[in-house]
Design an enzyme around this catalytic site. Sequence first.
Site, PDB file in Angstrom:
ATOM      1  N   GLN A  70      21.423  14.082  68.714  1.00 15.40           N
ATOM      2  CA  GLN A  70      22.676  14.323  68.847  1.00 15.40           C
ATOM      3  C   GLN A  70      23.319  14.066  67.461  1.00 15.40           C
ATOM      4  O   GLN A  70      24.527  14.342  67.112  1.00 15.40           O
ATOM      5  CB  GLN A  70      23.642  13.731  69.981  1.00 15.40           C
ATOM      6  N   ILE A 124      24.235  13.898  63.400  1.00 13.07           N
ATOM      7  CA  ILE A 124      24.574  14.720  62.276  1.00 13.07           C
ATOM      8  C   ILE A 124      24.243  14.228  61.062  1.00 13.07           C
ATOM      9  O   ILE A 124      24.604  14.677  59.859  1.00 13.07           O
ATOM     10  CB  ILE A 124      25.997  15.193  62.483  1.00 13.07           C
ATOM     11  N   ASP A 125      23.607  12.913  61.013  1.00 16.04           N
ATOM     12  CA  ASP A 125      23.271  12.462  59.758  1.00 16.04           C
ATOM     13  C   ASP A 125      22.098  12.780  58.937  1.00 16.04           C
ATOM     14  O   ASP A 125      21.882  12.294  58.027  1.00 16.04           O
ATOM     15  CB  ASP A 125      23.417  10.742  60.036  1.00 16.04           C
ATOM     16  N   HIS A 133      23.912  18.751  67.797  1.00 17.63           N
ATOM     17  CA  HIS A 133      25.422  19.038  67.333  1.00 17.63           C
ATOM     18  C   HIS A 133      25.378  19.488  65.944  1.00 17.63           C
ATOM     19  O   HIS A 133      26.550  19.245  65.167  1.00 17.63           O
ATOM     20  CB  HIS A 133      26.001  17.841  67.678  1.00 17.63           C
ATOM     21  N   CYS A 151      32.701  29.311  56.489  1.00 14.63           N
ATOM     22  CA  CYS A 151      34.082  29.644  56.526  1.00 14.63           C
ATOM     23  C   CYS A 151      34.681  30.011  57.722  1.00 14.63           C
ATOM     24  O   CYS A 151      33.943  30.645  58.538  1.00 14.63           O
ATOM     25  CB  CYS A 151      34.417  30.863  55.389  1.00 14.63           C
ATOM     26  N   GLY A 206      19.257   5.522  72.170  1.00 13.87           N
ATOM     27  CA  GLY A 206      20.447   5.081  71.301  1.00 13.87           C
ATOM     28  C   GLY A 206      21.290   6.135  71.604  1.00 13.87           C
ATOM     29  O   GLY A 206      22.374   6.571  70.634  1.00 13.87           O
ATOM     30  N   SER A 259      24.870   7.107  74.503  1.00 18.06           N
ATOM     31  CA  SER A 259      25.503   6.868  76.048  1.00 18.06           C
ATOM     32  C   SER A 259      25.464   7.828  76.853  1.00 18.06           C
ATOM     33  O   SER A 259      25.894   7.837  77.959  1.00 18.06           O
ATOM     34  CB  SER A 259      26.731   6.657  75.653  1.00 18.06           C
TER      35      SER A 259
HETATM   36  P1  OAD Z   1      27.781   6.849  71.448  1.00 17.17           P
HETATM   37  O1  OAD Z   1      28.467   5.975  70.525  1.00 17.17           O
HETATM   38  O2  OAD Z   1      28.516   7.554  72.635  1.00 17.17           O
HETATM   39  O3  OAD Z   1      26.686   6.102  72.151  1.00 17.17           O
HETATM   40  C1  OAD Z   1      25.576   5.355  71.301  1.00 17.17           C
HETATM   41  C2  OAD Z   1      24.740   4.517  72.301  1.00 17.17           C
HETATM   42  O4  OAD Z   1      23.850   3.648  71.432  1.00 17.17           O
HETATM   43  C3  OAD Z   1      25.581   3.492  73.105  1.00 17.17           C
HETATM   44  O5  OAD Z   1      25.180   3.358  74.439  1.00 17.17           O
HETATM   45  C4  OAD Z   1      25.086   1.940  72.640  1.00 17.17           C
HETATM   46  O6  OAD Z   1      24.639   0.970  73.556  1.00 17.17           O
HETATM   47  C5  OAD Z   1      23.798   2.392  71.846  1.00 17.17           C
HETATM   48  N1  OAD Z   1      23.529   1.589  70.787  1.00 17.17           N
HETATM   49  C6  OAD Z   1      24.288   1.368  69.646  1.00 17.17           C
HETATM   50  N2  OAD Z   1      23.581   0.550  68.593  1.00 17.17           N
HETATM   51  C7  OAD Z   1      22.210   0.549  69.267  1.00 17.17           C
HETATM   52  C8  OAD Z   1      20.910   0.234  68.455  1.00 17.17           C
HETATM   53  N3  OAD Z   1      20.895  -0.712  67.469  1.00 17.17           N
HETATM   54  N4  OAD Z   1      19.842   0.114  69.488  1.00 17.17           N
HETATM   55  C9  OAD Z   1      20.026   0.672  70.552  1.00 17.17           C
HETATM   56  N5  OAD Z   1      21.033   1.167  71.295  1.00 17.17           N
HETATM   57  C10 OAD Z   1      21.948   1.261  70.363  1.00 17.17           C
HETATM   58  O7  OAD Z   1      26.738   7.931  70.624  1.00 17.17           O
HETATM   59  P2  OAD Z   1      26.176   9.139  71.229  1.00 17.17           P
HETATM   60  O8  OAD Z   1      25.702   9.313  72.516  1.00 17.17           O
HETATM   61  O9  OAD Z   1      25.242   9.828  70.013  1.00 17.17           O
HETATM   62  O10 OAD Z   1      29.473  14.343  68.441  1.00 17.17           O
HETATM   63  O11 OAD Z   1      27.296  10.284  71.255  1.00 17.17           O
HETATM   64  C11 OAD Z   1      27.234  11.723  71.449  1.00 17.17           C
HETATM   65  C12 OAD Z   1      28.091  12.511  70.666  1.00 17.17           C
HETATM   66  O12 OAD Z   1      29.372  12.269  70.864  1.00 17.17           O
HETATM   67  C13 OAD Z   1      27.903  12.464  69.276  1.00 17.17           C
HETATM   68  O13 OAD Z   1      26.905  13.569  68.752  1.00 17.17           O
HETATM   69  C14 OAD Z   1      29.236  12.702  68.727  1.00 17.17           C
HETATM   70  C15 OAD Z   1      30.128  12.541  69.679  1.00 17.17           C
HETATM   71  O14 OAD Z   1      31.223  13.137  69.746  1.00 17.17           O
HETATM   72  C16 OAD Z   1      29.514  14.987  67.212  1.00 17.17           C
HETATM   73  O15 OAD Z   1      29.128  14.156  66.272  1.00 17.17           O
HETATM   74  C17 OAD Z   1      29.790  16.331  67.178  1.00 17.17           C
END
Ligand code: OAD
Length: 303
Positions: free
Chosen positions: A111, A113-114, A131, A139, A234, A236
């Site tokens: 998910q 974008i990095d 994503h 554009c 990693g 949620s």
């Molecule tokens: P979240 O910020 O919702 O969740 C990140 C999860 O990673 C959390 O449950 C943390 O507990 C866990 N976490 C953080 N650091 C960690 C580590 N070092 N080791 C293990 N776990 C760790 O991020 P995403 O689930 O990726 O959309 O979010 C999904 C989407 O929501 C993203 O792709 C983004 C956002 O809107 C876009 O960029 C378009």
Amino acid sequence: LRTKLSDFHKIEHLKNALLNAKNILVLTGAGISTSLGIPDFRSSKGFYSKMRTLGLDDPQDVFSLELFKRDPTTFYSIAHMILPPEHSFTPLHAFIKLLQDKGKLLRNYTQNIDNLEGNVGILPEKLVQCHGSFATASCVSCKYKIPGETLYPNLMNKKIAYCPFCENERKNLIRKFEKIEDEGLGNFGSKFETINSFGVMKPDITFFGENLPDRYHSTIKEDVKSCDLLITIGTSLKVAPVSEIVNRVPDHIPQILINRDPINHCEFDIELLGYCDQAITWLCGTQLDWEIKHKDYNKILNS
Ligand code: OAD
């Protein structure tokens, strides 16, 4: 590392799942990049908590297509904070590469974008950037595509970039609406807002209100059927449709979660709760005798 693995039997189960699997589906999120200082989204110090200071009711609105079309300045004012770093990757990314090298990786659905998966060498055919990414930009009006890096100077300087092919039409539209307003023939307040984004270049990251890339839809249907192990790391699992992958994988396929925080709305067979770099280093270094190729691997293993 806090783990639900309370006994030897479960550790054996985990090891065997990894040793026997030939088609691993790895589902990742922002947590796999946080050890590089890249914030995740929803943690207390995450990106969205910073966005609240911009006065947005819902911080997710920075990725709202509707808001972007009304006023691209919000996105352009924060985009520099999420530009991908060059060259670096974490031990966790190196673990995914290891699975690829061992011929065990069916696909990594990220998910993120990095684009750190590209830095570590995950092959394009093994990767689905659910994503989108900063690799290209388009554009919003005519869909003209450019390499994403071309846009970086604008994003760094918070300066909106416009499509060269839409320039004339944009100017004509602005002139037309200004003339009508000057002559007192109407107030085009809300229509004028749509001109704000006419011909604006937008990185090809998936905003709320946009479809996921075609590649996601073309691969996921078969991959959930053909994978023999799911590892979720990693994330949620709060954003659909990616969050639904976990439930689409048949029940008999082992599912592993590696995450700092528990995820209560999904069931996993095995959960490793802790920092993913540490968890994966422990697993590979002490249980599997698999060496992760990363400069910090030995340091983490011996810590
Ligand atoms: P979240 O910020 O919702 O969740 C990140 C999860 O990673 C959390 O449950 C943390 O507990 C866990 N976490 C953080 N650091 C960690 C580590 N070092 N080791 C293990 N776990 C760790 O991020 P995403 O689930 O990726 O959309 O979010 C999904 C989407 O929501 C993203 O792709 C983004 C956002 O809107 C876009 O960029 C378009």
